[in-house]
Design an enzyme around this catalytic site. Structure first.
Site, PDB file in Angstrom:
ATOM      1  CE  LYS A 275      -1.788   1.307   4.686  1.00 32.42           C
ATOM      2  NZ  LYS A 275      -1.588   3.105   4.220  1.00 32.42           N
ATOM      3  CG  ASN A 276       2.297   2.288   3.649  1.00 27.59           C
ATOM      4  OD1 ASN A 276       0.615   3.384   2.987  1.00 27.59           O
ATOM      5  ND2 ASN A 276       2.852   2.278   4.765  1.00 27.59           N
TER       6      ASN A 276
ATOM      7  CB  CYS B 219      -4.526   5.517  10.444  1.00 24.59           C
ATOM      8  SG  CYS B 219      -4.833   4.415   9.857  1.00 24.59           S
TER       9      CYS B 219
ATOM     10  NE  ARG C  45       0.001  10.193  10.014  1.00 23.25           N
ATOM     11  CZ  ARG C  45      -0.641   9.400   9.211  1.00 23.25           C
ATOM     12  NH1 ARG C  45      -1.526   8.696   9.417  1.00 23.25           N
ATOM     13  NH2 ARG C  45       0.059   8.866   8.806  1.00 23.25           N
TER      14      ARG C  45
ATOM     15  CG  ASP D 240       2.607   1.162   9.708  1.00 24.07           C
ATOM     16  OD1 ASP D 240       3.091   1.659   8.395  1.00 24.07           O
ATOM     17  OD2 ASP D 240       2.615   2.138  10.407  1.00 24.07           O
TER      18      ASP D 240
ATOM     19  NE  ARG E  14      -7.581   4.197   5.127  1.00 26.19           N
ATOM     20  CZ  ARG E  14      -6.188   4.599   6.059  1.00 26.19           C
ATOM     21  NH1 ARG E  14      -6.463   5.125   7.493  1.00 26.19           N
ATOM     22  NH2 ARG E  14      -4.664   5.472   5.552  1.00 26.19           N
TER      23      ARG E  14
HETATM   24  C1  EPZ Z   1       4.275   6.984   6.039  1.00 24.94           C
HETATM   25  O1  EPZ Z   1       3.366   7.749   7.097  1.00 24.94           O
HETATM   26  C2  EPZ Z   1       3.219   5.300   5.863  1.00 24.94           C
HETATM   27  N1  EPZ Z   1       1.991   5.853   5.117  1.00 24.94           N
HETATM   28  C3  EPZ Z   1       2.814   5.400   7.431  1.00 24.94           C
HETATM   29  O2  EPZ Z   1       1.963   4.005   7.440  1.00 24.94           O
HETATM   30  C4  EPZ Z   1       4.256   4.906   8.882  1.00 24.94           C
HETATM   31  O3  EPZ Z   1       3.213   5.119   9.635  1.00 24.94           O
HETATM   32  C5  EPZ Z   1       4.899   5.819   8.121  1.00 24.94           C
HETATM   33  O4  EPZ Z   1       5.422   6.056   6.953  1.00 24.94           O
HETATM   34  C6  EPZ Z   1       5.861   5.969   9.325  1.00 24.94           C
HETATM   35  O5  EPZ Z   1       6.587   4.739   8.980  1.00 24.94           O
HETATM   36  C7  EPZ Z   1       2.213   6.172   3.764  1.00 24.94           C
HETATM   37  O6  EPZ Z   1       3.167   5.618   3.331  1.00 24.94           O
HETATM   38  C8  EPZ Z   1       1.483   6.508   3.543  1.00 24.94           C
HETATM   39  P1  EPZ Z   1       6.214  10.159   9.281  1.00 24.94           P
HETATM   40  P2  EPZ Z   1       4.270   9.500   7.294  1.00 24.94           P
HETATM   41  O7  EPZ Z   1       6.132  11.412   8.332  1.00 24.94           O
HETATM   42  O8  EPZ Z   1       4.865  10.139   5.624  1.00 24.94           O
HETATM   43  C9  EPZ Z   1       6.449  13.729  12.241  1.00 24.94           C
HETATM   44  C10 EPZ Z   1      -0.597   3.119   7.595  1.00 24.94           C
HETATM   45  O9  EPZ Z   1      -0.223   1.936   8.698  1.00 24.94           O
HETATM   46  N2  EPZ Z   1       6.224  14.602  11.094  1.00 24.94           N
HETATM   47  O10 EPZ Z   1       7.103   9.440   8.391  1.00 24.94           O
HETATM   48  O11 EPZ Z   1       3.119  10.868   6.849  1.00 24.94           O
HETATM   49  C11 EPZ Z   1       4.635  12.115  12.649  1.00 24.94           C
HETATM   50  O12 EPZ Z   1       4.775  13.633  12.580  1.00 24.94           O
HETATM   51  C12 EPZ Z   1       0.270   4.061   7.466  1.00 24.94           C
HETATM   52  O13 EPZ Z   1       0.504   2.170   6.073  1.00 24.94           O
HETATM   53  C13 EPZ Z   1       7.000  15.509  10.809  1.00 24.94           C
HETATM   54  O14 EPZ Z   1       6.653  15.957  11.934  1.00 24.94           O
HETATM   55  O15 EPZ Z   1       5.252   9.257   7.855  1.00 24.94           O
HETATM   56  C14 EPZ Z   1       5.465  11.776  13.118  1.00 24.94           C
HETATM   57  O16 EPZ Z   1       6.139  10.959  14.011  1.00 24.94           O
HETATM   58  C15 EPZ Z   1       0.318   4.670   8.674  1.00 24.94           C
HETATM   59  N3  EPZ Z   1       6.636  16.492   9.820  1.00 24.94           N
HETATM   60  C16 EPZ Z   1       7.153  11.319  11.570  1.00 24.94           C
HETATM   61  O17 EPZ Z   1       7.793  12.283  11.120  1.00 24.94           O
HETATM   62  C17 EPZ Z   1       6.070  16.807   8.871  1.00 24.94           C
HETATM   63  O18 EPZ Z   1       5.964  17.038   7.773  1.00 24.94           O
HETATM   64  C18 EPZ Z   1       7.080   9.936  11.155  1.00 24.94           C
HETATM   65  O19 EPZ Z   1       6.329  10.351   9.667  1.00 24.94           O
HETATM   66  C19 EPZ Z   1       5.817  14.941   8.635  1.00 24.94           C
HETATM   67  C20 EPZ Z   1       5.670  13.592   9.478  1.00 24.94           C
END
Ligand code: EPZ
Length: 418
Positions: free
Chosen positions: A22-23, A116, A121, A305, A397
């Site tokens: 998915k990701n 989610c 986020r 995840d 999803r």
């Molecule tokens: C991706 O989400 C995945 N989703 C998530 O999978 C996964 O949990 C996550 O990466 C971490 O591996 C998709 O790829 C569609 P991040 P993403 O930006 O990109 C902080 C699932 O269940 N952050 O790596 O949203 C954030 O708060 C989903 O399949 C900022 O501070 O995750 C978090 O603490 C859930 N500012 C950390 O980074 C930003 O602008 C990691 O988030 C962006 C993120």
């Protein structure tokens, strides 16, 4: 609304085919608008997030057609740069469209994304990265407005290795003038998959999957035919399910290297795991030593995840386990539901303290998010007695045919419409 009715307590036997990730598919769909030529994605899972992304592409003027599990995308007539809020709010990956839409049209307008409810986020790193590429950004009324005369390369350092921000910046930089460096980039395998996809389109991306990604902007990107990587989170979900229920299962189209942290943990608690090319076999006698400590980390650490599924496993493992969720602020929605099934868990902030019990008992539980819903389904499959799991739209999803795959492994599970 649908719910699962599950009669638990049976071991798992058989083999399942792991879906495309998915990701990985979601950023590939965002990338498809970077060209006006045909994009073909094989083995495309018909999960809700993918169908929502396809709807977003349709809003932008792309034509999309499924031929069985092959998705064909034609963006030649795409002309709209605005993504309606009701669609953007459906999923997190709508935010990736910012980079690709502004690269294609020189402007983009999108509401704040959904996804989610596992934490705040924020998207600050996405916006900061795009601003570095000369994108002008204004935020008003819940919308993000982007405009850019000419994307230019930049040297960007991410405050944290955000997966989405890394992908969004790559999607914009591939059409920028000059070189872009992304330092402290996310190293998740899905980034490498996006790099492979873009390079097949004529992009020049290197370092995907490492902490420094280098992009040489190009004038034009062509069409591509591609099969995405397999879903490491789905594979880990089934491995943990086997550890919880006992039995012996095989996963086809699985990449063990991408879930080494999970395999390592399961071997520590006496699961027998063997790997042969793209097959992973697991045998579990049902006894489960204590996991002791699970800390979620950016890749290659233990994936956030799979925190919910492994917390469910900890509930029926010997001794105590501490589960620390380092990436998201509120990713323990599954805990109250597991307690309803007889689990012994205390949560303090980002840590869950789990004391193992011999087994869980069936109960009526509610999915609160995608991976929590999967965890509750595994818990119900391992529990004694009858359970129901509602709010299945969370699970739909990200897992294609979840109940069919579990049923093929011997779980007594059926979906009913309520
Ligand atoms: C991706 O989400 C995945 N989703 C998530 O999978 C996964 O949990 C996550 O990466 C971490 O591996 C998709 O790829 C569609 P991040 P993403 O930006 O990109 C902080 C699932 O269940 N952050 O790596 O949203 C954030 O708060 C989903 O399949 C900022 O501070 O995750 C978090 O603490 C859930 N500012 C950390 O980074 C930003 O602008 C990691 O988030 C962006 C993120």
């Amino acid at each position: 609304m649908d719910k699962f009715i599950i009669e638990g307590g049976r071991p798992l036997y058989g083999e399942v085919e792991i879906q495309s990730a998915k990701n990985a598919v979601l950023p590939l769909l965002a990338a498809s608008i970077l060209t006006d030529e045909r994009v073909i994605i094989h083995k495309c899972p018909r999960i809700r997030d993918v169908l929502n992304m396809i709807q977003i592409l349709g809003e932008l003027g792309c034509k999309t057609t499924f031929y069985e599990d092959t998705l064909v995308i034609d963006s030649a007539d795409a002309a709209n740069h605005e993504i309606p809020s009701e669609l953007a709010k459906e999923l997190r990956s709508s935010i990736f469209m910012l980079g690709s839409v502004v690269a294609r049209f020189g402007k983009a307008k999108i509401a704040y994304p959904g996804g989610c409810d596992i934490g705040i986020r924020p998207v600050d790193l996405h916006l900061k990265g795009l601003k570095s590429l000369n994108v002008k950004i204004s935020e008003e009324g819940g919308y993000i407005n982007c405009s850019c005369d000419r994307l230019t390369g930049a040297d960007i350092l991410l405050d944290c290795p955000s997966v989405g921000a890394t992908e969004n910046i790559i999607l914009a930089a591939v059409r920028g003038r000059g070189t872009t460096l992304i330092r402290n980039a996310a190293k998740e395998p899905e980034i490498r998959d996006l790099q492979n996809f873009l390079n097949r389109m004529g992009a020049k991306v290197a370092g995907g999957g490492t902490s420094t990604v280098r992009i040489e902007g190009v004038e034009k990107l062509g069409g591509v035919e591609y099969t995405p990587m397999s879903d490491r989170i789905e594979a880990g979900t089934f491995l943990i399910g086997a550890a919880m229920c006992g039995g012996e299962i095989g996963l086809n189209n699985a990449c063990a290297d991408n879930i080494a942290a999970v395999i390592h943990k399961l071997r520590e608690i006496s699961c027998k795991i063997s790997v042969k090319n793209d097959k992973i076999y697991i045998k579990s006698g049902g006894t489960r030593k204590s996991l002791r400590m699970i800390e979620t980390m950016p890749y290659p650490g233990f994936p956030t995840d799979l925190q919910a599924p492994v917390t469910a496993l900890a509930c029926i493992s010997e001794g105590s386990t501490v589960v620390v969720e380092n990436l998201f602020e509120t990713r323990f929605k599954h805990v109250p539901e597991l307690i309803r099934m007889g689990a012994d868990i205390t949560v303090r902030g980002r840590a869950a303290f789990v004391r193992g019990v011999p087994s869980l008992r069936g109960a009526d539980v509610v999915a609160g998010d995608l991976r929590g819903g999967a965890a509750l389904t595994l818990a119900a499959a391992s529990a004694e007695g009858l359970s129901t799991v509602t709010d299945l739209y969370h699970i739909d999803r990200g897992y294609s045919g979840f109940e069919y795959k579990l049923s093929s492994l011997g779980v007594r599970i059926r979906r009913v419409h309520i």
